[in-house]
Design a protein around this motif. Structure first.
Motif, PDB file in Angstrom:
ATOM      1  N   THR A  15       0.867  -1.174   0.000  1.00 50.76           N
ATOM      2  CA  THR A  15       0.000   0.000   0.000  1.00 50.76           C
ATOM      3  C   THR A  15       0.903   1.222   0.000  1.00 50.76           C
ATOM      4  O   THR A  15       1.812   1.314   0.813  1.00 50.76           O
TER       5      THR A  15
ATOM      6  N   THR B 175      -1.647  -0.736  -3.908  1.00 55.02           N
ATOM      7  CA  THR B 175      -2.874  -0.016  -3.568  1.00 55.02           C
ATOM      8  C   THR B 175      -2.502   1.425  -3.268  1.00 55.02           C
ATOM      9  O   THR B 175      -1.741   1.671  -2.335  1.00 55.02           O
ATOM     10  N   PRO B 176      -2.986   2.388  -4.052  1.00 56.31           N
ATOM     11  CA  PRO B 176      -2.628   3.773  -3.758  1.00 56.31           C
ATOM     12  C   PRO B 176      -3.490   4.356  -2.633  1.00 56.31           C
ATOM     13  O   PRO B 176      -4.671   4.002  -2.515  1.00 56.31           O
ATOM     14  N   VAL B 177      -2.897   5.193  -1.799  1.00 54.40           N
ATOM     15  CA  VAL B 177      -3.661   6.008  -0.853  1.00 54.40           C
ATOM     16  C   VAL B 177      -3.348   7.453  -1.219  1.00 54.40           C
ATOM     17  O   VAL B 177      -2.232   7.915  -1.016  1.00 54.40           O
ATOM     18  N   ASN B 178      -4.306   8.137  -1.808  1.00 56.84           N
ATOM     19  CA  ASN B 178      -4.050   9.491  -2.322  1.00 56.84           C
ATOM     20  C   ASN B 178      -4.253  10.504  -1.214  1.00 56.84           C
ATOM     21  O   ASN B 178      -5.353  10.634  -0.692  1.00 56.84           O
ATOM     22  N   ILE B 179      -3.197  11.227  -0.871  1.00 56.33           N
ATOM     23  CA  ILE B 179      -3.294  12.187   0.233  1.00 56.33           C
ATOM     24  C   ILE B 179      -3.025  13.586  -0.303  1.00 56.33           C
ATOM     25  O   ILE B 179      -2.445  13.758  -1.366  1.00 56.33           O
TER      26      ILE B 179
ATOM     27  N   CYS C  66      -0.060   3.040   5.302  1.00 60.45           N
ATOM     28  CA  CYS C  66       0.566   2.560   4.069  1.00 60.45           C
ATOM     29  C   CYS C  66       1.933   1.976   4.409  1.00 60.45           C
ATOM     30  O   CYS C  66       2.533   2.340   5.421  1.00 60.45           O
TER      31      CYS C  66
END
Lengths: 433, 338
Positions: B145, B170-174, B189
């Motif tokens: 992630t 898996t992207p976590v867009n911040i 992540c």
């Protein structure tokens, strides 16, 4: 001699537009409309002039270019080779999912809380008052952030679920494990629930690049068939009851009609659950960073949806309470006099009448919740605002186009919701003949 | 309201809006203040210090330009921008100049209509992981992630890198660096990716910096530099040559401490032209002849800025690497001042 004079027939003079009350209202409206149109044309003209000054064009061609970025929750297939258009659709579906689940939870919770707030039980009614006052008086963004923080800070990391070499040797257990008989894993990133799998699926096809699953369609068709058969069965039971005065036992027959065909179909297709877990090597040591298998429900989705639902439920509770209180006391007294218990009085007498008061304000709550899903960016949930209005807007630099498109989409969603709810309102409102 | 006044105001506003950005230099001089778009907070590059004053490697460029144009390095209004808001802020004329770890790319230059005037930091995208994850190479990140700042070139590089190596993630867009750090530290992540310099800067602010490593792979070219709006070449030239003056100053050994002395004593004609004791370079830019001297005196030469903000003596501890002068094997190179 009679001096009968006819009233002078005055012709129309220009000054009457201002001094004659018959015309003045129209004059003012025309002037205001003219000014408004002037303002509008100035806005458009200004935009065009500024775009030209910056040497920028206005076109939606970018929607068919490769997006190039990935999205973590995709309800229909999407890769970074898909177009910006598809990315926008992914975002739209995520928005709708959050709105739909949020509205459902909010309605159920809101009705229960609204009814309980009128309870004669002192503790229950005070607790519900507390809930309503706490949730509706704190901005919803803070509830979303609180939910996200609680989920991400209190739950164990995925690596705590892993079995290491040392654990295999010493026989120790990992720090965290699945709950509910080992079927559900809650990490600080997502909740993983078992995924339904079929050994012998019926296949599927793609219509307009949206996959259609025949197995799912078959299950749905069988279930709907069962419901129809069950309705027919109940009608026959009612006929028997009216004829003989005795009602045959129905509950297990109904259950059988409803569920046996579906279960039989699922078993025929080889239904089983895929439990989320870490892939392991031969000696039982876990590999990888994340769980494999199961359905991943991201915490960003849970936090957003739950917070919106809890927040909106407080408003719906108040709407339900006001709806119930709008029904004359005589109604419930009459129901009690007929021997109905309080629960049935509420269900059969009060709520159906209260609905016509409840539904119009309920529509605006649904609209609010749907529009509030655009706060998703606070918890990194990729909704329409995150894809079309966030990454696409940034990567292509088409601010005006993206914003206009996004506003148009939200407008259409809202109009659809309100027209559906208005139709429902017409169906349940008091029929006046 | 008097209708003609109303319409007059409207057309004046339209005219002003149409002309905005045509002559940034005049606007800045008339305002007596430079409006500079900077990072919301990236230690070492652009972040408010304990007193709330912006400091950093990128911020120094803003100060140098203010010193060259207005004669006072403190006459800068800093506008914090996120990865998402920065280009809109520049395009709309909200800021005169954007110095915010922004990568020079073809589409930003041509499609977004900006001019990247120089590269003040040659960078590349890297990955940071926690040491106890046991990962030593970015190629081992299959299934991870990844926290990623939204609205950046790194977002696209990331997708390309995983695809090229046949891996999934898996992207976590911040939204910004601070949120990225929080999510990464909370374990939301496995790895945090951004420009390697940004990773070093983030790591420096972490309480347990020794527990985090930056993986050796650099997966992209990220030439970071100041940018201005397209179509105002004079303003672009001022920013470009102010920057080059700082680089040339390092090459010729001119520092903020000795600049006055060098100006009086130097016999090198190029140094004299930069410092305005010979020739009319300032007038060609539309500035006075001391512009270069003021810029160097205000913030020091390129090497001084580097060492003071992100160099090996600071907690961020970046080595010069690609950003050494061309005479020392790096890429920093100022064209001739003549």
């Amino acid at each position: 001699m009679a001096f009968v004079q006819e009233a002078p027939k005055e012709g129309f003079r220009l000054s009457m537009l201002i001094y004659d009350t018959r015309y003045r209202a129209i004059t003012i409206q025309v002037v205001v409309l003219f000014l408004f149109l002037l303002f509008l044309s100035w806005l458009v003209n200004n935009t065009i002039a500024n775009l030209a000054a910056k040497d920028r064009t206005f076109d939606f061609g970018f929607l068919w270019m490769r997006a190039g970025y990935d999205i973590n929750q995709t309800l229909i297939p999407y890769t970074n080779d898909s177009t910006h258009m598809r990315a926008a659709v992914i975002g739209l579906l995520n928005t709708l999912l959050s709105a739909l689940v949020g509205c459902t939870i909010a309605t159920v919770l809101g009705v229960v809380i609204g009814v309980l707030r009128l309870s004669k039980n002192w503790l229950v009614s005070r607790l519900m008052t507390l809930y309503v006052e706490i949730f509706r008086n704190v901005p919803v963004l803070l509830w979303i952030l609180l939910a996200a923080t609680l989920l991400s800070e209190t739950m164990p990391e995925p690596k705590d679920f892993k079995v290491t070499q040392a654990m295999v040797e010493s026989g120790a257990e990992p720090a965290a494990s699945n709950i509910l008989f080992g079927t559900v894993a809650i990490t600080n990133r997502s909740s993983l629930i078992p995924a339904p799998l079929l050994d012998r699926p019926l296949g599927g096809m793609e219509i307009a690049s949206i996959p259609v699953n025949f197995s799912l369609l078959a299950v749905l068709a069988v279930f709907i068939g069962s419901v129809l058969v069950n309705a027919r069965f109940l009608r026959r039971v009612k006929a028997i009851q009216e004829e003989t005065g005795e009602r045959p036992v129905t509950w297990w027959k109904s259950l059988a009609i409803l569920f046996v065909p579906v279960i039989a179909l699922l078993m025929a297709m080889g239904f089983h659950l895929e439990i989320p877990g870490f892939p392991t090597d031969a000696s039982g040591v876990s590999k990888g960073f994340n769980f494999k298998g199961g359905i991943e429900v991201l915490h960003s989705f849970s936090a957003l949806t739950l917070a919106l639902a809890l927040y909106t439920a407080a408003f719906i509770a108040e709407i339900v309470r006001s709806g119930i209180m709008a029904i004359a006391r005589g109604q419930s007294e009459a129901a009690f006099a007929l021997g109905l218990r309080p629960a049935r009085t509420m269900r059969l007498v009060i709520l159906p009448q209260a609905l016509r008061v409840i539904i119009p304000p309920l529509i605006s709550q649904y609209l609010n919740l749907t529009k509030n899903t655009s706060l998703a960016i606070a918890v990194s949930y990729m909704d329409l605002r995150g894809t079309l209005g966030g990454i696409t807007l940034n990567q292509t630099g088409k601010e005006l186009e993206c914003m206009l498109l996004m506003m148009g989409i939200y407008l259409v969603i809202s109009l659809i919701i309100s027209s559906v709810m208005n139709a429902f309102n017409r169906a349940v409102k008091l029929k006046e003949r | 309201m008097n209708k003609s006044v109303f319409l007059g105001t409207l057309s004046a506003a339209a005219l002003a809006a149409g002309l905005a950005g045509a002559a940034t230099l005049d606007d800045v001089k008339a305002r007596g203040e430079l409006i500079c778009g900077v990072n919301v907070g990236l230690t070492g590059f652009g972040a408010p210090d304990a007193n709330g004053n912006y400091q950093g490697f990128d911020v120094a460029i803003c100060k140098a330009v203010a010193a060259a144009v207005l004669g006072d390095a403190s006459k800068v209004k800093y506008v914090p921008t996120t990865g998402e808001t920065r280009f809109t802020a520049l395009a709309s004329g909200e800021v005169d100049l954007l110095v915010r770890n922004s990568t020079w790319t073809f589409s930003r230059d041509n499609d977004l209509k900006f001019d990247f005037v120089a590269v003040n930091y040659y960078d590349g995208q890297g990955f940071m992981v926690k040491k106890d994850l046991g990962v030593t190479s970015a190629k081992e990140l299959d299934g991870a992630t990844v926290c990623i700042q939204t609205g950046t070139t790194t977002e696209l590089n990331l997708a390309d890198f995983f695809k090229a190596n046949n891996m999934t993630y898996t992207p976590v867009n911040i939204a910004d660096d601070a949120e990225g750090q929080r999510q990464y530290l909370a374990g939301a992540c496995d790895t945090y990716t951004t420009d390697a310099s940004g990773l070093a800067a983030s790591r420096a602010t972490m309480p347990d910096a020794e527990n985090h490593i930056i993986l050796p792979e650099i997966i992209s070219k990220e030439p970071l530099g100041p940018l201005v709006r397209h179509g105002d070449s004079q303003w672009g030239d001022i920013v470009r040559w102010t920057y080059f003056a700082l680089v040339a100053a390092e090459e010729y050994g001119v520092t903020s401490a000795n600049v006055a002395e060098v100006a009086a004593s130097s016999t090198n004609p190029e140094v004299k032209r930069i410092l305005g004791t010979e020739g009319e370079l300032g007038a060609m830019l539309g500035l006075d002849k001391d512009w270069g001297m003021r810029a160097i005196a205000a913030v020091g030469n390129y090497g001084e800025i580097f060492e003071a903000n992100i160099g090996s003596a600071t907690p961020i501890g970046l080595s010069r690497g690609l950003n050494a002068l061309w005479t020392q094997g790096g890429l920093q190179y100022a064209p001739p001042f003549r």
